[in-house]
Design an enzyme around this catalytic site. Structure first.
Site, mmCIF file in Angstrom:
data_model
loop_
_atom_site.group_PDB
_atom_site.id
_atom_site.type_symbol
_atom_site.label_atom_id
_atom_site.label_comp_id
_atom_site.label_asym_id
_atom_site.label_seq_id
_atom_site.Cartn_x
_atom_site.Cartn_y
_atom_site.Cartn_z
ATOM 1 N N GLY A 98 0.837 -1.185 0.069
ATOM 2 C CA GLY A 98 0.012 0.110 0.073
ATOM 3 C C GLY A 98 0.802 1.307 -0.096
ATOM 4 O O GLY A 98 0.405 2.258 0.102
ATOM 5 N N TYR A 174 -8.098 0.805 -13.468
ATOM 6 C CA TYR A 174 -7.903 -0.194 -12.188
ATOM 7 C C TYR A 174 -7.074 0.147 -11.052
ATOM 8 O O TYR A 174 -7.365 -0.398 -10.187
ATOM 9 C CB TYR A 174 -7.141 -1.464 -13.082
ATOM 10 C CG TYR A 174 -7.989 -2.010 -14.175
ATOM 11 C CD1 TYR A 174 -9.201 -2.465 -13.914
ATOM 12 C CD2 TYR A 174 -7.582 -2.098 -15.395
ATOM 13 C CE1 TYR A 174 -10.220 -3.094 -15.149
ATOM 14 C CE2 TYR A 174 -8.215 -2.506 -16.690
ATOM 15 C CZ TYR A 174 -9.542 -3.030 -16.356
ATOM 16 O OH TYR A 174 -10.338 -3.469 -17.313
ATOM 17 N N CYS A 210 -10.462 2.495 -30.865
ATOM 18 C CA CYS A 210 -11.695 2.970 -31.317
ATOM 19 C C CYS A 210 -12.847 3.260 -30.123
ATOM 20 O O CYS A 210 -13.903 3.675 -30.490
ATOM 21 C CB CYS A 210 -12.095 1.591 -32.258
ATOM 22 S SG CYS A 210 -12.814 0.462 -31.601
#
Length: 265
Positions: A98, A174, A210
């Site tokens: 972390g 993410y 795209c």
């Protein structure tokens, strides 16, 4: 575990009590809850498996250091509970990861040190383990992309670049990262170290695919750039290219990596 690895040593992973401040909390998927501590210890004891200590992770990209203190306090309670159950003395504490670079790392280090002094003051044989992957990787890499397309709509500048959400920039989705970009053509000089005086425009930066989701920056101030100019993205070493894909034929693993170093005098 007893069936397939009867001689293994165990760590009991617990859910960090205060992991909601992390960019990516892990507690929903991993870690025992307080009401599960004693049943797990008793099960290990009944199976003649040795629990050597406790492991936790406050979540990737922790934003407040108190999460470490709360988890260390809970770990100490488990050490005491194991002793009351007559189990072998625990001696390993894995405080997980972390860690991020900068002031947050300093705060975490101070908090962890104080918590260990408070809850494990006389544990001379305590083995401490940590997992500072992000801390080491984050600032070690800089991403450089070229502009492959440009569109002007009034004062708005829109740029299409050679990497994006499905490549190195997947960290935006993410890892909930915040990225910054600087034009390579407008680097600082001794006379103008901060590149002041340049006219900038509200700009949008798109990735090459795209997908409309492949948008990296919006309302971002950049000078008027052109196709084949380069953008420099610092601190792109953690959870970036490692999680990229080959969506739309843009192969993240094909992005070249260059080692830059300075020779000593």
């Amino acid at each position: 575990m007893r069936k397939f690895h009867p001689k293994c040593g165990l760590l009991m992973r617990i859910k960090a009590p205060e992991d909601e401040g992390a960019r990516c909390p892990l507690g929903d998927k991993y870690g025992a809850l307080p009401e599960e501590f004693v049943p797990l210890l008793e099960a290990a004891n009944a199976a003649n498996l040795v629990v050597h200590g406790v492991s936790f992770h406050v979540g990737s990209g922790a934003t407040h250091s108190r999460a470490y203190r709360a988890a260390i306090a809970e770990a100490k309670a488990i050490f005491n509970t194991a002793a009351k159950l007559g189990m072998e003395k625990m001696h390993i504490l894995n405080i997980g990861g972390g860690f991020t670079v900068g002031s947050q790392f300093d705060d975490a280090a101070i908090t962890i040190k104080n918590a260990l002094e408070t809850y494990f003051p006389e544990e001379e044989d305590l083995m401490l383990i940590s997992e500072p992957g992000r801390f080491f990787a984050e600032t070690a890499f800089t991403l450089v992309t070229d502009i492959i397309g440009k569109r002007v709509r009034g004062e708005l500048r829109e740029y299409y670049i050679s990497d994006g959400i499905y490549g190195s920039m997947n960290c935006l989705l993410y890892d909930h990262a915040t990225v910054t970009a600087k034009p390579l053509a407008y680097t600082s000089t001794p006379d103008n170290p901060n590149c002041t005086g340049l006219k900038t425009y509200s700009s949008t930066v798109f990735g090459p695919t795209c997908d409309g989701l492949d948008t990296l920056l919006t309302k971002y101030q950049l000078p008027d750039l052109k196709v084949n100019d380069w953008l420099v993205w610092p601190d792109m070493g953690a959870y970036t290219a490692s999680a990229g894909s080959s969506f739309n034929g843009f192969n993240t693993s094909a992005i070249p990596t260059y080692l830059a170093y300075s020779m000593p005098n």
